[in-house]
Write an enzyme that holds these catalytic residues in place. Structure first.
Site, short mmCIF file in Angstrom:
data_model
loop_
_atom_site.label_atom_id
_atom_site.label_comp_id
_atom_site.label_asym_id
_atom_site.label_seq_id
_atom_site.Cartn_x
_atom_site.Cartn_y
_atom_site.Cartn_z
N ARG A 1 0.84 -1.21 0.00
CA ARG A 1 0.00 0.00 0.00
C ARG A 1 0.86 1.25 0.00
O ARG A 1 1.92 1.30 0.63
CB ARG A 1 -0.89 0.00 1.24
N CYS B 1 0.21 5.48 0.69
CA CYS B 1 -0.76 6.44 1.21
C CYS B 1 -0.14 7.82 1.08
O CYS B 1 0.97 8.05 1.57
CB CYS B 1 -1.10 6.13 2.66
#
Length: 130
Positions: free
Chosen positions: A106, A108
């Site tokens: 991920r 972000c």
């Protein structure tokens, strides 16, 4: 290369010249999802990042399901936040969808502005089931 457009009425219709997702070469590439209600196309949870994150993930889940995928197929997500101070709140909601032991990679990032002035947007890449 074979590409297949993925569309579902269970997620918001695109608000521009793009598709909800494209299946290609064994992968599913989703467009970013925001907190739009698929039926009314109105923003859910104005000013409430938790409500928006839940709606975003609900929408993303509908696109995954239409392609025959589940959360376990997701290998990468990108989370866009209007305010990085919302990281913990969004992370708590996000963690309800992914098992920590098998969670995808991920990224972000905080951004200056998101479509329709929402607080969070998420897209993903998933491996299509064989």
């Amino acid at each position: 290369m074979t590409m297949k457009i993925i569309q579902t009425a269970q997620a918001p219709a695109p608000v521009g010249p793009y598709n909800q997702a494209i299946a290609a070469n064994g992968f599913l590439f989703t467009a970013g999802q925001i907190a739009l209600d698929p039926q009314t196309m109105t923003i859910m949870g104005e000013g409430n990042v938790e409500v928006q994150a839940k709606q975003v993930l609900t929408n993303l889940g509908a696109v995954l399901q239409e392609a025959g995928c589940g959360w376990e197929n997701v290998v990468k997500t990108t989370v866009f936040l209007k305010d990085m101070n919302d990281f913990a709140a969004v992370n708590a909601i996000y963690g309800q969808y992914f098992d920590e032991a098998t969670a995808p990679a991920r990224s972000c990032v905080e951004v200056a502005r998101l479509p329709k002035d929402v607080l969070v947007e998420i897209d993903c890449v998933a491996v299509l089931p064989t």
